[in-house]
Design an enzyme around this catalytic site. Sequence first.
Site, PDB file in Angstrom:
ATOM      1  N   LYS A 176       0.831  -1.208   0.000  1.00 28.74           N
ATOM      2  CA  LYS A 176       0.000   0.000   0.000  1.00 28.74           C
ATOM      3  C   LYS A 176       0.866   1.258   0.000  1.00 28.74           C
ATOM      4  O   LYS A 176       0.633   2.200  -0.757  1.00 28.74           O
ATOM      5  CB  LYS A 176      -0.947  -0.007   1.198  1.00 28.74           C
ATOM      6  CG  LYS A 176      -1.909   1.182   1.223  1.00 28.74           C
ATOM      7  CD  LYS A 176      -2.869   1.108   2.400  1.00 28.74           C
ATOM      8  CE  LYS A 176      -3.906   0.032   2.210  1.00 28.74           C
ATOM      9  NZ  LYS A 176      -4.952   0.064   3.253  1.00 28.74           N
ATOM     10  N   GLU A 190      10.210  -5.139   4.134  1.00 30.03           N
ATOM     11  CA  GLU A 190      10.491  -6.429   3.509  1.00 30.03           C
ATOM     12  C   GLU A 190      10.165  -6.400   2.016  1.00 30.03           C
ATOM     13  O   GLU A 190      10.947  -6.876   1.183  1.00 30.03           O
ATOM     14  CB  GLU A 190       9.671  -7.538   4.188  1.00 30.03           C
ATOM     15  CG  GLU A 190      10.008  -7.753   5.658  1.00 30.03           C
ATOM     16  CD  GLU A 190       9.140  -6.929   6.591  1.00 30.03           C
ATOM     17  OE1 GLU A 190       9.034  -7.297   7.763  1.00 30.03           O
ATOM     18  OE2 GLU A 190       8.554  -5.918   6.129  1.00 30.03           O
ATOM     19  N   GLY A 238      -5.090  -5.137   4.742  1.00 25.74           N
ATOM     20  CA  GLY A 238      -4.222  -6.082   4.044  1.00 25.74           C
ATOM     21  C   GLY A 238      -4.701  -7.513   4.100  1.00 25.74           C
ATOM     22  O   GLY A 238      -4.703  -8.230   3.089  1.00 25.74           O
ATOM     23  N   ARG A 239      -5.116  -7.962   5.270  1.00 31.90           N
ATOM     24  CA  ARG A 239      -5.511  -9.361   5.417  1.00 31.90           C
ATOM     25  C   ARG A 239      -6.883  -9.654   4.806  1.00 31.90           C
ATOM     26  O   ARG A 239      -7.332 -10.799   4.799  1.00 31.90           O
ATOM     27  CB  ARG A 239      -5.468  -9.769   6.880  1.00 31.90           C
ATOM     28  CG  ARG A 239      -6.256  -8.882   7.820  1.00 31.90           C
ATOM     29  CD  ARG A 239      -5.890  -9.195   9.284  1.00 31.90           C
ATOM     30  NE  ARG A 239      -6.518  -8.313  10.234  1.00 31.90           N
ATOM     31  CZ  ARG A 239      -6.038  -7.118  10.581  1.00 31.90           C
ATOM     32  NH1 ARG A 239      -4.924  -6.669  10.019  1.00 31.90           N
ATOM     33  NH2 ARG A 239      -6.652  -6.386  11.493  1.00 31.90           N
ATOM     34  N   GLU A 256      -4.107 -11.460  13.915  1.00 29.93           N
ATOM     35  CA  GLU A 256      -3.805 -10.052  13.708  1.00 29.93           C
ATOM     36  C   GLU A 256      -5.049  -9.198  13.932  1.00 29.93           C
ATOM     37  O   GLU A 256      -4.945  -8.039  14.335  1.00 29.93           O
ATOM     38  CB  GLU A 256      -3.253  -9.828  12.298  1.00 29.93           C
ATOM     39  CG  GLU A 256      -2.673  -8.427  12.094  1.00 29.93           C
ATOM     40  CD  GLU A 256      -1.867  -8.288  10.819  1.00 29.93           C
ATOM     41  OE1 GLU A 256      -0.655  -8.572  10.855  1.00 29.93           O
ATOM     42  OE2 GLU A 256      -2.458  -7.915   9.794  1.00 29.93           O
ATOM     43  N   HIS A 301      -0.139 -38.012  12.863  1.00 34.67           N
ATOM     44  CA  HIS A 301       1.098 -38.658  13.301  1.00 34.67           C
ATOM     45  C   HIS A 301       2.025 -37.648  13.960  1.00 34.67           C
ATOM     46  O   HIS A 301       3.237 -37.885  14.073  1.00 34.67           O
ATOM     47  CB  HIS A 301       1.772 -39.325  12.109  1.00 34.67           C
ATOM     48  CG  HIS A 301       0.909 -40.359  11.459  1.00 34.67           C
ATOM     49  ND1 HIS A 301       0.881 -41.671  11.875  1.00 34.67           N
ATOM     50  CD2 HIS A 301      -0.004 -40.256  10.461  1.00 34.67           C
ATOM     51  CE1 HIS A 301       0.006 -42.350  11.138  1.00 34.67           C
ATOM     52  NE2 HIS A 301      -0.549 -41.504  10.280  1.00 34.67           N
ATOM     53  N   LYS A 356       7.354  -2.840  13.364  1.00 39.67           N
ATOM     54  CA  LYS A 356       7.976  -2.148  12.224  1.00 39.67           C
ATOM     55  C   LYS A 356       8.830  -0.976  12.701  1.00 39.67           C
ATOM     56  O   LYS A 356       9.946  -0.763  12.227  1.00 39.67           O
ATOM     57  CB  LYS A 356       6.893  -1.634  11.276  1.00 39.67           C
ATOM     58  CG  LYS A 356       6.116  -2.709  10.543  1.00 39.67           C
ATOM     59  CD  LYS A 356       5.056  -2.070   9.658  1.00 39.67           C
ATOM     60  CE  LYS A 356       4.227  -3.108   8.927  1.00 39.67           C
ATOM     61  NZ  LYS A 356       3.159  -2.487   8.103  1.00 39.67           N
TER      62      LYS A 356
END
Length: 550
Positions: free
Chosen positions: A204, A210, A265-266, A351, A382, A510
Site C-alpha cells: 500500500k 520487507e 491487508g488481510r 492479527e 502422526h 515495524k
Amino acid sequence: MLTSLPEYQALSQHYSDVQQTSMRQWFEQNPNRFTEYTLQAAGITLDYSKNRVACETMQKLADLARARFIPEAIEAMFKGDLVNPSEGRPALHTALRNFSDGPVMVDGKDVMPEVRKTLTRMKEFCWRIRNQHWRGFSNKPFTDVVSIGIGGSFLGPKLASQALKPYWGKKINCHYLANIDGSNLTEVLQGLNPETTLFIVQSKSFGTQETLKNAIECRQWFLDNGGQESDLPRHFTAVTANVEKAKAFGINEKNIFPMWDWVGGRYSLWSAIGLPLMLTIGHENFKQVLQGAHEMDVHFRTAPLEQNMPVIMAMLGVWYINFFNAQSHAILPYDHYLRGLPAHIQQLDMESNGKSVDIHGSKLNYQAGPIIWGGVGSNGQHAYHQLLHQGTQFVPCDFIMPLQTHNPVDSFHELLISNCLSQSQALMQGKTLEEAKEELRKEGKSEREIAVLAPQKVIPGNRPSNTIFFDKANPKIVGALIALYEHKVFVQGKIWDINSFDQWGVELGKQLGNQVHAAIQAEGDTNIDNHFDASTLGLIKAFRSMKHKL
C-alpha cells in the site's frame, strides 16, 4: 463490559449445568442430532453436532450475539460505516466482491464504479499476459509471475493460488516472495528466466521494509541478467496507493493498480492484490472466487443468527474461549491443496483479534483472540493429534474436507476422508477406562498389567469439533470458505468489543525494526548504547561483530 451482561451471566450459569455432560450422551439421546446441527450456505456444509452444546446453549449464544448488536454490526459493515474506529475507516472488503446492483457509499461517494473499473483493468491486464500479447523484453511470452508482498499481500493470494492449483492451466507459474531472507529470495529466483518473468510489487505504501527490499533486489537481478532500465515497465507492475514511489521505481503508471484505505491487508485478496491469482487461474475462475465470497456475504447479511454459519462458528468459539478456557483453535484441512489455509486463518484471526484492550481503551477482563494453528491431514495425525486426544490442553478443531478430489488415485481419497471422520469421532467419543481394560483383556494382558496400562489408554473424549465439507474445492468454494472465516472473526471481535481492523502491535514491530536496523548499520557504538536495553544492545553488537569478520 461483556461479563456484566445478563446474557453472559445466563451462559455462565448454563455452563455450570452442562459442563459435565458428554456428547456421547447427547448423541445417544437424539438420533437426529446430525440433521438438527447441520447447516448449508454458499455450497458449504457445516456439521457442528460434535460440539458441547444443546439447543438451549445455541439459543443463549444467539441471545448474547443480539445483546452485542451483531445484526446491526453486520449491516453497518456492509453499508460502509466506520467499523474501524481507531483509524476512522470502514472495512469494505465485501464491496470488492459485490455482485449486486446496489451502491456502497464511503464519505458520500459510491465506490462500486471504481471497484468495477479496477476489476476490468485486471481482466484486460491478465488477458494480455495469458494470451501472449504482452511479452518480455526479448519478445518471449511470460512463463512465471513473482508476487512480492508480505502479510495480507502474501498469505491470502498464496493460499488461494495453492488451493486452486488444478485450475492453473499450463501458461504461467506463480511464485511468492515475502520473507526478508536471502534464502527465500535465492530459492524463488533460482531457475527463473528474466526474459519470461513478470514481477508484481504489492505494498500500500510502497515502503514496507520487507517488500521494498525484495523488490529492489529483484529489480537488480533483472538488470544484472540482460534486462535494461527501459525494459522495467514490461516486467514490473505494482498494487499500491503510492503511485509516485512506484513510478520512481520504474513502473509505468498504466500498470499500477490501486489499494484503498477501506480495505485492510488481510482482507485484500479480493482486490488487485489478487492479480497473481487471476494470472494463474484466469479471469473467469477469479470471478468465481469473488462469486463464492459474495454468496457467503449474502448469507451472512440476511440469515437469522440461529441459522447463520459465520455467526454460529463465531459463537461456538466464544463459548469455548470464555467459558471452557480454550487457548487455541486448530484448523485441519484434509486436502493437500488447502494446506495454506491454517497460515492464512492464523493471520486473519490473530492479527485481527489479538487484542487485550477494548475499543474504549479499557483492559479486557476476559479472554479474546485464540491462538490459531493446524496443518494438513492426515499428516497431523502422526504429530500433534496426540495432544488433541489426550493432552491437558482443550483445543476445539475445524475439520475441512472435500467430498471429491481433483486427483483420484486408487482408494486414496476414501482413506483420507476415513481418517478425517474417524479423528472427529475419536475426539468426541474417546475411550473409557472400562473400554481400555476390556481391550487389554482381549489381548491377554494380566490384571496387574491392565492396572498399569489401562489408564494410559483412556481417551477423555468430549472434545469439540466442526466438520466443514463441500463437493470439491473449486474457485467458488474457496472464495466462500475464506469469506466464512473473515465473517467469523468479525463477529467475535464485536462480541469482545475490540477493533478487528487495526494492528498496533504490528506497527510497533515495524517501528522498532527500523531503529535496530539503523543501529546495525551505524559506525561505532557511542551513538547506540543509550537507545536499547542490555539484551537488544548485546545482540546488536554480536551481529555487528560477526558482520565485520566477514
